[in-house]
Write a protein that holds these residues in place. Structure first.
Motif, PDB file in Angstrom:
ATOM      1  N   ARG A 364       0.835  -1.209   0.000  1.00 14.94           N
ATOM      2  CA  ARG A 364       0.000   0.000   0.000  1.00 14.94           C
ATOM      3  C   ARG A 364       0.869   1.259   0.000  1.00 14.94           C
ATOM      4  NH1 ARG A 364      -2.975  -3.245   3.557  1.00 14.94           N
ATOM      5  NH2 ARG A 364      -1.967  -2.307   5.368  1.00 14.94           N
ATOM      6  N   GLY A 365       1.984   1.238   0.771  1.00 15.51           N
ATOM      7  CA  GLY A 365       2.878   2.385   0.805  1.00 15.51           C
ATOM      8  C   GLY A 365       3.492   2.679  -0.567  1.00 15.51           C
ATOM      9  N   GLU A 366       3.928   1.624  -1.267  1.00 21.87           N
ATOM     10  CA  GLU A 366       4.508   1.822  -2.602  1.00 21.87           C
ATOM     11  C   GLU A 366       3.458   2.333  -3.585  1.00 21.87           C
ATOM     12  OE1 GLU A 366       6.507  -1.622  -3.989  1.00 21.87           O
ATOM     13  OE2 GLU A 366       8.085  -1.538  -2.456  1.00 21.87           O
ATOM     14  N   ALA A 367       2.238   1.827  -3.484  1.00 26.69           N
ATOM     15  CA  ALA A 367       1.167   2.300  -4.371  1.00 26.69           C
ATOM     16  C   ALA A 367       0.863   3.780  -4.119  1.00 26.69           C
ATOM     17  CB  ALA A 367      -0.089   1.459  -4.161  1.00 26.69           C
ATOM     18  N   LEU A 368       0.823   4.188  -2.846  1.00 24.49           N
ATOM     19  CA  LEU A 368       0.570   5.597  -2.527  1.00 24.49           C
ATOM     20  C   LEU A 368       1.716   6.483  -2.994  1.00 24.49           C
ATOM     21  CD1 LEU A 368      -0.880   5.186   1.095  1.00 24.49           C
ATOM     22  CD2 LEU A 368      -2.141   5.903  -0.932  1.00 24.49           C
ATOM     23  N   ALA A 371       1.417   6.898  -6.751  1.00 24.95           N
ATOM     24  CA  ALA A 371       0.327   7.825  -7.079  1.00 24.95           C
ATOM     25  C   ALA A 371       0.728   9.272  -6.788  1.00 24.95           C
ATOM     26  CB  ALA A 371      -0.920   7.444  -6.283  1.00 24.95           C
ATOM     27  N   ARG A 372       1.466   9.493  -5.696  1.00 24.87           N
ATOM     28  CA  ARG A 372       1.919  10.845  -5.357  1.00 24.87           C
ATOM     29  C   ARG A 372       2.866  11.391  -6.423  1.00 24.87           C
ATOM     30  NH1 ARG A 372       6.134  13.187  -3.264  1.00 24.87           N
ATOM     31  NH2 ARG A 372       7.248  11.214  -2.976  1.00 24.87           N
ATOM     32  N   LYS A 373       3.812  10.563  -6.875  1.00 23.37           N
ATOM     33  CA  LYS A 373       4.739  10.988  -7.922  1.00 23.37           C
ATOM     34  C   LYS A 373       4.010  11.319  -9.217  1.00 23.37           C
ATOM     35  CE  LYS A 373       8.891   8.588  -6.285  1.00 23.37           C
ATOM     36  NZ  LYS A 373       9.880   7.530  -6.588  1.00 23.37           N
ATOM     37  N   LYS A 374       3.014  10.508  -9.555  1.00 25.19           N
ATOM     38  CA  LYS A 374       2.225  10.761 -10.764  1.00 25.19           C
ATOM     39  C   LYS A 374       1.501  12.101 -10.667  1.00 25.19           C
ATOM     40  CE  LYS A 374       2.600   7.460 -13.815  1.00 25.19           C
ATOM     41  NZ  LYS A 374       2.986   7.777 -15.216  1.00 25.19           N
ATOM     42  N   ARG A 375       0.927  12.388  -9.503  1.00 26.08           N
ATOM     43  CA  ARG A 375       0.235  13.666  -9.332  1.00 26.08           C
ATOM     44  C   ARG A 375       1.207  14.840  -9.463  1.00 26.08           C
ATOM     45  NH1 ARG A 375      -2.428  10.984  -5.103  1.00 26.08           N
ATOM     46  NH2 ARG A 375      -1.039  11.968  -3.579  1.00 26.08           N
ATOM     47  N   GLU A 376       2.408  14.706  -8.862  1.00 22.35           N
ATOM     48  CA  GLU A 376       3.399  15.778  -8.962  1.00 22.35           C
ATOM     49  C   GLU A 376       3.841  16.004 -10.409  1.00 22.35           C
ATOM     50  OE1 GLU A 376       6.564  14.735  -6.368  1.00 22.35           O
ATOM     51  OE2 GLU A 376       5.470  15.267  -4.516  1.00 22.35           O
ATOM     52  N   GLU A 377       4.030  14.907 -11.168  1.00 23.01           N
ATOM     53  CA  GLU A 377       4.412  15.042 -12.580  1.00 23.01           C
ATOM     54  C   GLU A 377       3.321  15.744 -13.383  1.00 23.01           C
ATOM     55  OE1 GLU A 377       5.345  11.202 -14.027  1.00 23.01           O
ATOM     56  OE2 GLU A 377       7.198  11.003 -12.857  1.00 23.01           O
ATOM     57  N   LYS A 378       2.065  15.401 -13.131  1.00 21.81           N
ATOM     58  CA  LYS A 378       0.958  16.047 -13.837  1.00 21.81           C
ATOM     59  C   LYS A 378       0.900  17.536 -13.520  1.00 21.81           C
ATOM     60  CE  LYS A 378      -2.153  12.105 -14.388  1.00 21.81           C
ATOM     61  NZ  LYS A 378      -3.459  11.514 -13.987  1.00 21.81           N
ATOM     62  N   GLU A 379       1.063  17.878 -12.224  1.00 19.38           N
ATOM     63  CA  GLU A 379       1.043  19.285 -11.838  1.00 19.38           C
ATOM     64  C   GLU A 379       2.212  20.043 -12.458  1.00 19.38           C
ATOM     65  OE1 GLU A 379       1.045  19.230  -7.625  1.00 19.38           O
ATOM     66  OE2 GLU A 379      -1.039  18.535  -7.443  1.00 19.38           O
ATOM     67  N   GLU A 480       7.986  -2.244 -15.678  1.00 20.64           N
ATOM     68  CA  GLU A 480       8.526  -3.599 -15.491  1.00 20.64           C
ATOM     69  C   GLU A 480       8.956  -3.816 -14.042  1.00 20.64           C
ATOM     70  OE1 GLU A 480      11.682  -3.985 -18.245  1.00 20.64           O
ATOM     71  OE2 GLU A 480      10.378  -4.236 -20.011  1.00 20.64           O
ATOM     72  N   LYS A 481       9.557  -2.789 -13.455  1.00 19.38           N
ATOM     73  CA  LYS A 481       9.985  -2.900 -12.056  1.00 19.38           C
ATOM     74  C   LYS A 481       8.789  -3.069 -11.140  1.00 19.38           C
ATOM     75  CE  LYS A 481      13.038  -0.676  -8.706  1.00 19.38           C
ATOM     76  NZ  LYS A 481      13.869   0.519  -8.420  1.00 19.38           N
ATOM     77  N   ARG A 482       7.709  -2.318 -11.401  1.00 18.53           N
ATOM     78  CA  ARG A 482       6.502  -2.449 -10.580  1.00 18.53           C
ATOM     79  C   ARG A 482       5.886  -3.833 -10.722  1.00 18.53           C
ATOM     80  NH1 ARG A 482       5.227   2.448 -12.861  1.00 18.53           N
ATOM     81  NH2 ARG A 482       3.474   1.531 -13.992  1.00 18.53           N
ATOM     82  N   GLU A 483       5.871  -4.360 -11.945  1.00 20.59           N
ATOM     83  CA  GLU A 483       5.338  -5.711 -12.159  1.00 20.59           C
ATOM     84  C   GLU A 483       6.175  -6.753 -11.424  1.00 20.59           C
ATOM     85  OE1 GLU A 483       2.586  -6.657 -13.632  1.00 20.59           O
ATOM     86  OE2 GLU A 483       2.036  -4.586 -14.067  1.00 20.59           O
TER      87      GLU A 483
END
Length: 618
Positions: A364-368, A371-379, A480-483
């Motif tokens: 759960r920590g890695e998923a959060l 998601a946080r990094k994705k939000r920062e990249e979008k912003e 690939e690393k996440r998988e």
């Protein structure tokens, strides 16, 4: 009418009040709380229950006996947690709110299926199904309204329209059926025109060596020994070897001796009732190949099960191998049940639960974090795009236009001509020549500037392409690393599995089991009297094609089979190869000529005779 959570809480409270002999809990005495064990239930004739308990000291040794009331006893741990109770309630009921037991289960335990008084005004039984009176009344009213509307429409059409076919009138008179929302109970599913072509369900193989009524015990004992092999210090063995060893008539077979010894050692280490019984008989704690049957007889005396105590005479004579498979597996089943109650196994289970929780928290920590990094990249991309838009707008408003510059020069020339109209013609001609030379220089510079701009734009496009490719490569590598991390966490979770659950049930409540250490899919009938198995990939494919996803049970079973299909097919293919090699070896043994003096190859079917416990305690 209670929800599933409220019902589970209610059952938990009732189980905490109902105590039984052998329950370990805490007792209140002399303003203190002491660990104790229930020895006997005493009725005082007033309606209140009293309990004779043994107060336990260090290493669970009995210090004294006392008689306590029910309110003075407190559970150390609840007998069953909420998750187990919820699962049991779901499996035992065919309807929720109000909860309705399966008919066979109610008959087995003598539970009445009549409706309670408080529910008879809201529900009634029709064709074995519970029907809601209010909903049925609404459906009937809706149908009546539909019929009335159909008749009025028919009369209007008869007055105003002619030449309509009678079939359409009859269709308009019929109320429209409400579409069925799938999935529903499997027994209510009816074949439809949009159904795919279901294959015939393959019949499972039933060529077991042990009797059919022993298969459940065989699988349970083997799965326990395989799951806790490290704790038991017992080298793992295959299910086929265990089955062959149970059917073998040798009384001191190493695989059987080591299995019994490992389970008995767990009971001795627990310092419980069995350990006290051995101390009273002054037995040594070390179990050997010669004395293991004595320890088994001591255990049978302790549990005092009539069916198994009758086997003690045969065991004491040294003829354990002559016992039938039911008796052998019955003894092992009781050993496993008592081993599950020991502190060593419970401690291992608690450790596994904590490790699974830690792994889940990490996932759960890695998923959060992702998601946080994705939000920062979008912003960040959004901010960059906004900055570029502002810059382009400012350039458009304040940028220099060559046509505007030329017009400015022309206007300036006109003003100068008006002011200096008295100047000589030579000065005017000289100025015109200067203006022409300036324009010529501009025309010479413009191609150079254009070429520089083109090269700069090409470089920028190339850089953008390179950065885009780098980003794609980075995203691909991170994916690939996440998988890989997901697969790693799945493997780690499976290593820490607490128990084996069935994959699901089919339409007829047959349960399907898959043991990852064996590979086969076992089929258990609803009454647990018949067993079978699928051992080929083609059989599993046919089974999956025969399941109807419109039913609740078969849809859930199909989803579980699809989830584990890659691993199941891989295990079955390995099993098929091993079986082919085994058959080839057996044929080679038969074809071996009597003239060849070389020793024959060992038959793989007799591998259980060569078993060695590599993890045996010294």
């Amino acid at each position: 009418m209670l929800s599933l959570r409220d019902l589970a809480d209610l059952v938990t409270k009732k189980l905490q009040k109902d105590l039984f002999v052998g329950a370990e809990l805490y007792g209140k005495k002399d303003d203190g709380l002491y660990p104790c064990r229930v020895l006997k239930i005493v009725e005082n004739g007033v309606g209140k229950m009293q309990y004779e308990v043994a107060l336990l000291g260090e290493n669970k040794k009995i210090t004294e006996n006392a008689i306590l009331h029910g309110e003075d006893l407190v559970w150390k741990k609840t007998p069953f947690n909420r998750k187990i109770l919820k699962s049991f309630i779901r499996e035992s009921s065919c309807r929720s709110i109000p909860w309705v037991l399966h008919e066979k289960l109610a008959q087995k335990h003598g539970i009445s299926t009549d409706l309670p008084e408080e529910l008879r005004s809201k529900f009634f039984l029709q064709g074995g199904q519970l029907v809601n009176r209010t909903k049925k009344r609404k459906n009937e009213n809706r149908n009546n309204v539909g019929e009335a509307n159909g008749e009025s429409g028919k009369s209007k059409r008869n007055k105003g329209e002619t030449g309509k076919p009678d079939a359409s009138k009859e269709e308009n008179n019929q109320p429209e059926d409400e579409p069925v929302k799938y999935p529903i109970d499997d027994l209510l599913v009816k074949p439809g025109p949009d159904d795919p072509l279901f294959t015939d369900r393959p019949s499972p193989s039933r060529d077991f060596n042990v009797p059919m009524d022993c298969i459940g015990d065989l699988l349970m004992v083997w799965d326990f020994c395989s799951s806790f092999s490290r704790v038991l210090n017992l080298w793992p063995f295959s299910l086929e070897d265990f089955e062959n060893a149970i059917c073998h008539k040798d009384s001191n077979l190493v695989l059987i001796v080591e299995t019994h010894s490992a389970l008995l050692r767990i009971l001795i280490k627990d310092d419980g009732e069995y350990s006290l019984a051995l101390q009273n008989k002054k037995r040594k704690s070390k179990i050997s190949l010669i004395t293991w049957t004595e320890y088994v007889c001591d255990f049978l005396e302790m549990i005092n099960v009539t069916e198994l105590c009758s086997c003690m005479t045969t065991i004491k004579r040294g003829h354990y191998g002559l016992l039938d498979a039911n008796a052998k597996l019955g003894i092992l089943r009781e050993l496993v049940c008592h081993a599950l109650e020991t502190d060593l196994i419970r401690g291992k289970l608690d450790d596994l639960i904590e490790q699974r929780r830690a792994l889940g928290a990490t996932v759960r920590g890695e998923a959060l974090e992702y998601a946080r990094k994705k939000r920062e990249e979008k912003e960040q991309l959004k901010g960059e795009s906004n900055g570029l838009e502002v810059k382009e707008n400012s350039m458009e408003s304040t940028g220099s236009n060559p046509h505007m510059a030329e017009n400015g020069e022309e206007n300036g020339d006109m003003v100068e001509e008006v002011i200096s109209s008295r100047q000589s013609n030579a000065f005017v001609n000289r100025k015109q020549l200067n203006g022409q030379s300036k324009r010529g220089e501009k025309q010479k510079l413009d191609p150079k500037v254009e070429a520089e701009n083109i090269t700069n734009s090409n470089e920028k496009e190339a850089q953008k392409q390179l950065t885009g490719e780098k980003k794609e490569d980075q995203e691909k590598k991170s994916k690939e690393k996440r998988e890989q991390r997901k697969e790693y966490f799945k493997r780690e979770m499976e290593k820490r599995s607490i128990r084996t659950n069935p994959l699901g049930k089919d339409r007829d409540y047959n349960r399907y089991w898959w043991f990852r250490r064996d590979g086969r899919i076992f089929v258990e009938s609803s009454d647990s009297k018949q067993w079978g198995y699928y051992c080929a990939k083609e059989e599993v494919d046919a089974l999956m094609s025969s399941l109807n996803p419109k039913g609740e049970r078969e849809r859930a079973l199909q989803q579980q089979l699809e989830k584990f299909y890659p691993r199941i097919s891989l295990e079955l293919q390995k099993r098929s190869k091993d079986l082919a090699q085994k058959i080839a070896l057996e044929e080679a043994v038969l074809r071996r000529s009597t003239r060849v003096r070389a020793p024959p190859r060992e038959n793989p079917a007799n591998a259980f005779l060569k078993y060695v416990n590599k993890w045996k305690e010294d």
